[in-house]
Design a protein around this motif. Structure first.
Motif, PDB file in Angstrom:
ATOM      1  N   TYR A 463      -8.221 104.464  36.547  1.00  0.00           N
ATOM      2  CA  TYR A 463      -9.247 104.460  35.495  1.00  0.00           C
ATOM      3  C   TYR A 463      -8.653 104.886  34.152  1.00  0.00           C
ATOM      4  N   LYS A 464      -7.694 105.773  34.210  1.00  0.00           N
ATOM      5  CA  LYS A 464      -7.019 106.204  32.981  1.00  0.00           C
ATOM      6  C   LYS A 464      -6.290 105.035  32.332  1.00  0.00           C
ATOM      7  N   ARG A 465      -5.549 104.275  33.131  1.00  0.00           N
ATOM      8  CA  ARG A 465      -4.826 103.104  32.596  1.00  0.00           C
ATOM      9  C   ARG A 465      -5.808 102.057  32.078  1.00  0.00           C
ATOM     10  N   GLU A 466      -6.828 101.772  32.869  1.00  0.00           N
ATOM     11  CA  GLU A 466      -7.790 100.735  32.485  1.00  0.00           C
ATOM     12  C   GLU A 466      -8.552 101.123  31.215  1.00  0.00           C
ATOM     13  N   SER A 467      -8.884 102.414  31.072  1.00  0.00           N
ATOM     14  CA  SER A 467      -9.586 102.874  29.870  1.00  0.00           C
ATOM     15  C   SER A 467      -8.735 102.638  28.634  1.00  0.00           C
ATOM     16  N   ARG A 468      -7.473 103.028  28.723  1.00  0.00           N
ATOM     17  CA  ARG A 468      -6.564 102.846  27.589  1.00  0.00           C
ATOM     18  C   ARG A 468      -6.427 101.368  27.234  1.00  0.00           C
ATOM     19  N   ASP A 469      -6.273 100.556  28.258  1.00  0.00           N
ATOM     20  CA  ASP A 469      -6.054  99.124  28.011  1.00  0.00           C
ATOM     21  C   ASP A 469      -7.295  98.471  27.402  1.00  0.00           C
ATOM     22  N   GLU A 470      -8.473  98.792  27.915  1.00  0.00           N
ATOM     23  CA  GLU A 470      -9.695  98.169  27.409  1.00  0.00           C
ATOM     24  C   GLU A 470      -9.959  98.552  25.955  1.00  0.00           C
ATOM     25  N   VAL A 471      -9.751  99.813  25.620  1.00  0.00           N
ATOM     26  CA  VAL A 471      -9.966 100.249  24.240  1.00  0.00           C
ATOM     27  C   VAL A 471      -8.901  99.649  23.323  1.00  0.00           C
ATOM     28  N   ALA A 472      -7.671  99.546  23.816  1.00  0.00           N
ATOM     29  CA  ALA A 472      -6.597  98.943  23.004  1.00  0.00           C
ATOM     30  C   ALA A 472      -6.909  97.474  22.717  1.00  0.00           C
ATOM     31  N   ASP A 473      -7.392  96.754  23.719  1.00  0.00           N
ATOM     32  CA  ASP A 473      -7.750  95.342  23.517  1.00  0.00           C
ATOM     33  C   ASP A 473      -8.884  95.212  22.505  1.00  0.00           C
ATOM     34  N   TYR A 474      -9.874  96.078  22.627  1.00  0.00           N
ATOM     35  CA  TYR A 474     -11.008  96.018  21.695  1.00  0.00           C
ATOM     36  C   TYR A 474     -10.545  96.334  20.276  1.00  0.00           C
ATOM     37  N   TYR A 475      -9.697  97.332  20.155  1.00  0.00           N
ATOM     38  CA  TYR A 475      -9.172  97.711  18.836  1.00  0.00           C
ATOM     39  C   TYR A 475      -8.411  96.546  18.210  1.00  0.00           C
ATOM     40  N   SER A 476      -7.579  95.900  19.010  1.00  0.00           N
ATOM     41  CA  SER A 476      -6.779  94.777  18.500  1.00  0.00           C
ATOM     42  C   SER A 476      -7.657  93.624  18.040  1.00  0.00           C
ATOM     43  N   ASP A 477      -8.778  93.415  18.710  1.00  0.00           N
ATOM     44  CA  ASP A 477      -9.694  92.334  18.331  1.00  0.00           C
ATOM     45  C   ASP A 477     -10.556  92.701  17.125  1.00  0.00           C
ATOM     46  N   THR A 478     -10.834  94.005  16.969  1.00  0.00           N
ATOM     47  CA  THR A 478     -11.779  94.453  15.949  1.00  0.00           C
ATOM     48  C   THR A 478     -11.105  94.780  14.619  1.00  0.00           C
ATOM     49  N   ILE A 479     -10.009  95.510  14.666  1.00  0.00           N
ATOM     50  CA  ILE A 479      -9.356  95.975  13.434  1.00  0.00           C
ATOM     51  C   ILE A 479      -8.339  94.932  12.976  1.00  0.00           C
ATOM     52  N   THR A 480      -8.880  93.789  12.562  1.00  0.00           N
ATOM     53  CA  THR A 480      -8.068  92.725  11.959  1.00  0.00           C
ATOM     54  C   THR A 480      -8.725  92.327  10.643  1.00  0.00           C
ATOM     55  N   THR A 515     -15.364 103.273  23.047  1.00  0.00           N
ATOM     56  CA  THR A 515     -14.703 104.366  23.767  1.00  0.00           C
ATOM     57  C   THR A 515     -15.668 105.027  24.741  1.00  0.00           C
ATOM     58  N   ASN A 516     -16.865 105.343  24.255  1.00  0.00           N
ATOM     59  CA  ASN A 516     -17.864 105.986  25.119  1.00  0.00           C
ATOM     60  C   ASN A 516     -18.287 105.085  26.268  1.00  0.00           C
ATOM     61  N   ALA A 517     -18.474 103.786  25.967  1.00  0.00           N
ATOM     62  CA  ALA A 517     -18.906 102.846  27.004  1.00  0.00           C
ATOM     63  C   ALA A 517     -17.856 102.724  28.102  1.00  0.00           C
ATOM     64  N   VAL A 518     -16.592 102.647  27.703  1.00  0.00           N
ATOM     65  CA  VAL A 518     -15.509 102.524  28.682  1.00  0.00           C
ATOM     66  C   VAL A 518     -15.417 103.789  29.525  1.00  0.00           C
ATOM     67  N   LEU A 519     -15.427 104.954  28.868  1.00  0.00           N
ATOM     68  CA  LEU A 519     -15.321 106.209  29.606  1.00  0.00           C
ATOM     69  C   LEU A 519     -16.512 106.403  30.539  1.00  0.00           C
ATOM     70  N   LYS A 520     -17.687 106.025  30.052  1.00  0.00           N
ATOM     71  CA  LYS A 520     -18.876 106.183  30.896  1.00  0.00           C
ATOM     72  C   LYS A 520     -18.809 105.250  32.103  1.00  0.00           C
ATOM     73  N   LYS A 521     -18.411 103.995  31.872  1.00  0.00           N
ATOM     74  CA  LYS A 521     -18.311 103.027  32.972  1.00  0.00           C
ATOM     75  C   LYS A 521     -17.312 103.504  34.018  1.00  0.00           C
ATOM     76  N   LYS A 522     -16.130 103.922  33.575  1.00  0.00           N
ATOM     77  CA  LYS A 522     -15.101 104.377  34.514  1.00  0.00           C
ATOM     78  C   LYS A 522     -15.515 105.682  35.198  1.00  0.00           C
ATOM     79  N   SER A 523     -16.207 106.536  34.447  1.00  0.00           N
ATOM     80  CA  SER A 523     -16.659 107.803  35.033  1.00  0.00           C
ATOM     81  C   SER A 523     -17.699 107.569  36.116  1.00  0.00           C
TER      82      SER A 523
END
Length: 728
Positions: A463-480, A515-523
């Motif tokens: 869950y730690k790896r998946e959380s990091r990856d999902e937020v990183a993907d979202y960041y890459s798509d959003t902050i352009t 970030t909250n959605a990912v952490l909540k889902k994995k939690s």
């Protein structure tokens, strides 16, 4: 008059020996009607009138406005806490007079702690940027001048304000000042006020109210070297009969980042939040970011019985020092509140209200306030009083429900205990065979336990790896650049500084939501894993033979697992697991200092608990990011032409310079590392408690004596009778 309010009525009655309005008007050369209006609303006293008064009575203008102010009158509220206090005292008295066996001392201690932790006054926190007048507002509400209040940032520690009736016998002074716990770095816990040993261990000093200036203000004599972080103050005020107040250090002083961290941490323990923003700079982008963070972690208090509580009724967003706006012009102030509310709503993402109730009118949560004009604080005082008077009923009813459920659970256990003792009397030999069977099965049980435990550990790492990856993907798509330009077009962002700052807050909100959605889902996925782990811990199968199973001292795997959280500083995702455990979760979180009404909300299916648990992890980091990006955008020059693209490029650059993604991922690492530590502690506790449980059973058989067993059975029946007659 630059915000100076002159109390004409007080001047006429106190300094002119009660001169009549008619005589005063005649001497000064103004109409009596105007005198009457100015006394009703001091903000209407103009500079011209002040000069006339000073000239006529032979004073300088400075002398006139420096005259002693009238005594403040405290906010009047009905004493509604009395019923809850009566129940608390009745329960504690009933517990103290118990005649149950010492073998149930642990249960008695648990019940005592439950009563003391749940039946406590709601906590009202005052928070905002520095120099907004928090201490002045508190003084006005309490009708006192005990809290240090200056025109420069004053309060630099968390000050807990309680009624003099709440002062423990061992405390002789009105003020105690505390440092943080050096072992845990946690601030003094005001819910442990009755724990003399704990309070003395963190005490720096005690004395009269002057001590607050010495230790608790930035200019105080002992402030810099004392390491003071909290104080408790006892004041005789009617408002404090119904609630406690905490005055938190102001945000954004720039010179003490620990003030910001302290305020963020302590406000999460509040049941009611009063957020203050100065009227002539109301709801700037920084304020918007703070309020958004506050809403995510604030208790969603539900109506109870006759106590009707509307959504977000425990949040007050206050335009302070309202008299500075054109001498308190109410039309202008209404426009300021409306504009502030509109800016706030424009900054919200689509999913902001998904996890909590939204007010029918958010504008109703916005208020004006000044200590100088009753008319400008009337609506706040009415709504605030109504809430404070209603909350004790909520606390009382929810606490009754929790204690009744706790007692019912213990009663079920005791029925099994009594049956178990009878079973032991009827067939000791078969019980001995069951215990031998356990001994034979123990290696197999322990191996299965370790395997199941390792599966959860591996899940946490995943869950730690998946959380990091999902937020990183979202960041890459959003902050352009392209995406940000598209967002600005969709939201009709204008080429204005305010618009760009609000947009910056909105984008930060998108990152927080994800970030909250990912952490909540994995939690929640981890919660399911932990439930599976606990369900696999089959106690009955491990210790039964030929349908004979031990029922003496029933074993709760959930409680044994939760006991491991006692010594853990932060829970990580296990806070979500606790929130899924009904009243058990409520006990856990209340014991950890979580907002009382938030914890009680868990037991009745409150959905905000899980969101708050995650927000308390992600909030401060995302808030820091939001403030940094606002600052970066604020100094950016807006050129003509393709200005949106220029802004987007600057935003992307600022995110890179601020290492936004690194901070988000580092924050998630901490969250999952805390989760790992909390799970290990809880799993260790489960295993240790089970082994102790078996040893207790073994001792029962080893020291088998009919008279002793009959006595133990009678003691269990006595304990059951005690629980069934709890006066609640």
């Amino acid at each position: 008059m630059d915000g100076i309010i002159f109390d004409l009525k007080n001047f006429r009655s106190k300094h002119l020996n009660g001169m009549s309005q008619e005589e005063f008007a005649k001497q000064v050369g103004i109409s009596q009607d105007k005198v009457s209006r100015m006394e009703s609303d001091p903000s209407q006293v103009s500079l011209e009138v002040l000069i006339k008064i000073a000239t006529h009575f032979g004073m300088s203008l400075d002398e006139l406005i420096s005259l002693p102010k009238p005594i403040m009158h405290a906010l009047s509220v009905d004493y509604t806490w009395s019923s809850a206090e009566f129940i608390r005292r009745t329960l504690l008295d009933y517990i103290r007079k118990n005649e149950v066996s010492e073998s149930y001392e642990k249960d008695i201690h648990e019940l005592t702690a439950l009563v003391e932790k749940t039946i406590r006054k709601p906590k009202v926190a005052f928070i905002g940027r520095s120099d907004v007048g928090k201490s002045t507002m508190i003084n006005t509400l309490l009708g006192t001048t005990k809290m240090p209040a200056h025109w420069t940032p004053a309060t630099a520690i968390a000050v807990y304000i309680k009624h003099t009736n709440d002062r423990p016998d061992y405390m002789d002074d009105d003020v105690w000042v505390f440092r943080s716990d050096m072992a845990t770095n946690e601030t003094w816990d005001d819910t442990r006020l009755g724990d003399e040993e704990y309070c003395r261990s963190l005490k720096l000093s005690s004395g009269n109210y002057d001590l607050l200036n010495t230790y608790g203000t930035r200019k105080g004599e002992h402030f810099a070297e004392s390491k003071a972080t909290a104080a408790v103050v006892f004041i005789d005020s009617s408002l404090l009969l119904d609630c406690d107040i905490v005055d938190l250090p102001g945000y954004g002083t720039g010179d003490r980042l620990e003030d910001d961290a302290l305020s963020l941490r302590e406000k999460r323990k509040a049941d009611v939040l009063v957020y203050m923003s100065i009227a002539n700079g109301f709801m700037r982008s920084e304020d918007i970011s703070y309020v958004k963070d506050a809403i995510l972690s604030l208790a969603d208090i539900q109506s109870c019985g006759e106590a009707e509580i509307k959504p977000l009724a425990n949040l007050f967003i206050v335009a302070s020092q309202a008299h500075v706006i054109d001498h308190g012009n109410q039309t202008e102030l209404k426009n300021i509140l409306s504009a502030g509310c509109e800016r706030f709503e424009k900054s919200l993402t689509d999913g902001f209200w998904d996890e909590r109730r939204k007010p029918d009118s958010l504008l109703e949560r916005f208020y004006t306030y000044t200590s100088n004009s009753p008319a400008l604080r009337e609506r706040f005082e009415n709504d605030f009083s109504r809430l404070i008077e209603a909350l004790p009923q909520v606390v009382e009813q929810k606490t009754k429900d929790i204690i009744a459920e706790w007692a019912a659970s213990k009663d079920d256990d005791l029925q099994n205990v009594i049956s178990g003792y009878q079973q032991l009397l009827d067939d000791r030999k078969r019980c001995e065979e069951a215990l031998k069977e356990y001994d034979r099965n123990e290696p197999k049980r322990h191996a299965a336990f370790q395997k199941a435990r390792q599966k959860v550990v591996e899940g946490i790492a995943r869950y730690k790896r998946e959380s990091r990856d999902e937020v990183a993907d979202y960041y890459s798509d959003t902050i352009t650049v392209d995406h940000l330009v598209s967002l600005m077009e969709q939201r009709d962002v204008k080429k204005k500084k305010d618009d760009l700052q609000v947009f910056s807050t909105y984008v930060s909100g998108l990152l927080q939501d994800k970030t909250n959605a990912v952490l909540k889902k994995k939690s929640k996925q981890l919660t399911a894993d932990i439930d599976e782990f606990l369900n696999a811990f089959e106690v009955s199968a491990a210790i039964s033979v030929e349908s004979v199973s031990f029922k003496i001292a029933p074993f709760s795997k959930e409680q044994a697992f939760a006991a491991g959280l006692t010594g853990v500083a932060t829970y990580g995702a296990l806070a979500i697991w606790a929130a899924s455990c009904g009243n058990l979760g409520g006990y856990i979180l209340v014991a950890k200092g979580v907002s009382l009404l938030s914890a009680l909300g868990i037991s009745v299916g409150g959905t905000a608990a899980a969101t708050s648990a995650v927000a308390s992890i992600g909030g401060p980091v995302v808030l820091g990011i939001a403030l940094a990006l606002i600052a970066a955008i604020s100094v950016f020059a807006i050129f003509s032409g393709g200005w949106r693209k220029s802004v987007a490029k600057k935003f992307v650059e600022s995110c890179r310079n601020e290492r936004v993604l690194d901070k988000l991922q580092s924050n998630m690492n901490t969250y999952w590392n805390d989760t790992q530590a909390a799970f290990n502690a809880s799993a260790d506790s489960l295993d240790a408690e089970w082994k102790k449980h078996i040893e207790d059973l073994r001792e029962q058989l080893r020291s088998y004596d009919v008279d002793t067993i009959i006595k133990a059975r009678n003691e269990a029946e006595k304990m059951r009778n005690f629980l069934q007659n709890i006066p609640c």
